[in-house]
Design a protein around this motif. Structure first.
Motif, PDB file in Angstrom:
ATOM      1  N   GLY A 152       9.673  -6.447  -9.687  1.00 29.88           N
ATOM      2  CA  GLY A 152       8.663  -7.603  -9.018  1.00 29.88           C
ATOM      3  C   GLY A 152       8.455  -8.606  -9.864  1.00 29.88           C
ATOM      4  N   LEU A 153       8.177  -8.625 -11.239  1.00 30.26           N
ATOM      5  CA  LEU A 153       8.085  -9.858 -11.973  1.00 30.26           C
ATOM      6  C   LEU A 153       9.320 -10.599 -12.112  1.00 30.26           C
ATOM      7  CD1 LEU A 153       6.045 -11.051 -13.697  1.00 30.26           C
ATOM      8  CD2 LEU A 153       6.900  -9.496 -15.659  1.00 30.26           C
ATOM      9  N   ALA A 154      10.555 -10.070 -11.977  1.00 29.87           N
ATOM     10  CA  ALA A 154      11.803 -10.828 -11.916  1.00 29.87           C
ATOM     11  C   ALA A 154      12.017 -11.331 -10.436  1.00 29.87           C
ATOM     12  CB  ALA A 154      12.939  -9.559 -12.130  1.00 29.87           C
ATOM     13  N   ARG A 181       0.021  -9.016  -9.705  1.00 28.36           N
ATOM     14  CA  ARG A 181      -0.742  -8.763  -9.039  1.00 28.36           C
ATOM     15  C   ARG A 181      -0.294  -9.259  -7.600  1.00 28.36           C
ATOM     16  NH1 ARG A 181      -4.978  -6.419 -11.256  1.00 28.36           N
ATOM     17  NH2 ARG A 181      -5.652  -7.050 -13.354  1.00 28.36           N
ATOM     18  N   LYS A 182       0.018 -10.587  -7.704  1.00 28.03           N
ATOM     19  CA  LYS A 182       0.182 -11.295  -6.385  1.00 28.03           C
ATOM     20  C   LYS A 182       1.457 -10.885  -5.568  1.00 28.03           C
ATOM     21  CE  LYS A 182       0.806 -15.965  -4.660  1.00 28.03           C
ATOM     22  NZ  LYS A 182       0.792 -17.487  -5.081  1.00 28.03           N
ATOM     23  N   THR A 183       2.472 -10.521  -6.439  1.00 25.72           N
ATOM     24  CA  THR A 183       3.749 -10.347  -6.085  1.00 25.72           C
ATOM     25  C   THR A 183       4.352  -9.111  -6.341  1.00 25.72           C
ATOM     26  OG1 THR A 183       4.399 -12.732  -6.450  1.00 25.72           O
ATOM     27  CG2 THR A 183       6.324 -11.204  -5.896  1.00 25.72           C
ATOM     28  N   GLY A 184       3.918  -8.541  -7.538  1.00 27.15           N
ATOM     29  CA  GLY A 184       4.580  -7.226  -7.991  1.00 27.15           C
ATOM     30  C   GLY A 184       3.908  -6.213  -7.479  1.00 27.15           C
ATOM     31  N   ALA A 185       2.680  -6.137  -7.094  1.00 25.61           N
ATOM     32  CA  ALA A 185       1.926  -5.153  -6.660  1.00 25.61           C
ATOM     33  C   ALA A 185       2.317  -4.447  -5.148  1.00 25.61           C
ATOM     34  CB  ALA A 185       0.382  -5.203  -6.169  1.00 25.61           C
ATOM     35  N   CYS A 240      20.879  -7.787  -6.585  1.00 28.14           N
ATOM     36  CA  CYS A 240      20.865  -8.983  -5.674  1.00 28.14           C
ATOM     37  C   CYS A 240      19.679  -9.888  -5.655  1.00 28.14           C
ATOM     38  CB  CYS A 240      20.997  -8.390  -4.345  1.00 28.14           C
ATOM     39  SG  CYS A 240      22.657  -8.068  -3.817  1.00 28.14           S
ATOM     40  N   LEU A 241      18.630  -9.098  -6.118  1.00 26.17           N
ATOM     41  CA  LEU A 241      17.219  -9.708  -6.007  1.00 26.17           C
ATOM     42  C   LEU A 241      17.115 -10.999  -7.028  1.00 26.17           C
ATOM     43  CD1 LEU A 241      14.447  -6.943  -5.657  1.00 26.17           C
ATOM     44  CD2 LEU A 241      15.666  -8.213  -3.866  1.00 26.17           C
TER      45      LEU A 241
END
Ligand code: GRG
Length: 293
Positions: free
Chosen positions: A213-215, A178-182, A287-288
């Protein structure tokens, strides 16, 4: 196109567009605009808008059409950083390599600059050039869902409430998603919507962006322990100071990195499902996960 060239060109056009959208104006409320400019301009990796541009180009969309929506996502991201750093939340005093907004401007102005960027993002989407009304509605719906209770804001509440307690891996994944992935997912979907992706392709993009997003957040947790402050642009160890359970503390650094690599591989499989040339997006995803800041 070569990834390094794409990144350099994208960052240049994004910086110019953001500067134009947040231009200095002689108004009776210019201090609000000064605080907004301070937060949004001159730093930041611009990952989310770059993902919009990279995904849009998979579907042959021209850069000009994707540019304003890409900036709108970056403004929402910037608002979330300003508010996250406030004394009522993480109380951080260093962000993007400089003092946080509430350390340079009055706290009231930091709150209002965040509010301004949030609101302005939707104004920009409603007026974005080169898109149909239907596309604009899809973008507004996608971004409002990603930023709202079911996404960024809900994730932030869960994150704040988890401080100092214990968390299962599943709960932590939900917070990260939610916080980062969305918002990362919204950026990728933006590219698909702007480029006219089919329903099947949008589904593949949803799964791809869930994984990256999770990674991305897992690597952020690792970097909070291992990176240098200069490179990361914020104080290292702030998760520990805030008593936060992170993927790095829960799994250990090596397992966390391994998990991020598994997610990368799953993300790349979803890209194949799209039956398009996704080489650039695939390289960007690598790269991420392999980044050092
Ligand atoms: C206050 C509504 C509200 C939400 C806050 C974004 C966020 C949610 C909190 C910021 C703190 C944090 C570590 C969030 C996880 C997402 C993340 C890794 C943000 C940093 O993104 P980068 O690394 O930052 O892309 P730059 O500065 O490069 O844009």
């Amino acid at each position: 196109m070569n990834l390094a060239i794409f990144l350099e060109e994208s960052r240049t056009v994004l910086e110019h567009k953001l500067e134009e959208l947040l231009e200095e104006k002689q108004t009776s409320y210019h201090s609000l605009l000064d605080a907004s400019r301070y937060a949004a301009l001159g730093s930041g990796k611009r990952l989310r808008p770059i993902l919009v541009l990279a995904t849009a180009q998979v579907f042959g969309s021209d850069l000009d059409t994707a540019l304003v929506p890409a900036c709108a996502i970056e403004l929402i991201h910037t608002y979330s950083l300003i508010h996250d750093d406030l004394p009522a939340m993480d109380d951080d005093d260093y962000r993007r390599g400089k003092p946080t907004v509430h350390n340079v401007f009055p706290e009231s102005h930091a709150i209002l600059a965040g509010d301004h960027l949030l609101t302005y993002a939707f104004e920009l989407l409603s007026e974005a050039p080169g898109l149909t009304s239907d596309q604009k509605i899809q973008l507004i719906a996608t971004l409002s869902k990603a930023s709202g209770a079911n996404g960024l804001i809900g994730g932030q509440v869960m994150d704040l409430e988890s401080e100092g307690g214990t968390l299962s891996l599943d709960m932590l994944k939900e917070i990260h998603t939610r916080k980062t992935g969305a918002l990362i997912q919204a950026a990728v979907l933006f590219g698909g919507i702007i480029g006219g992706a089919t329903e099947e392709q949008l589904t593949a993009l949803k799964e791809y962006s869930h994984d990256i997003g999770l990674a991305f957040q897992i690597i952020d947790d690792v970097l909070d322990i291992t990176a240098s402050e200069e490179k990361h642009g914020k104080h290292i160890g702030s998760d520990a100071i805030n008593n936060k359970v992170t993927s790095a503390t829960l799994l250990g650094i090596d397992k966390a990195k391994k998990y991020a690599l598994q997610l990368l591989s799953s993300a790349q499989n979803h890209l194949v499902e799209m039956k398009q040339n996704t080489a650039l997006l695939s390289e960007l995803s690598e790269c991420l996960v392999n980044r050092s800041r």
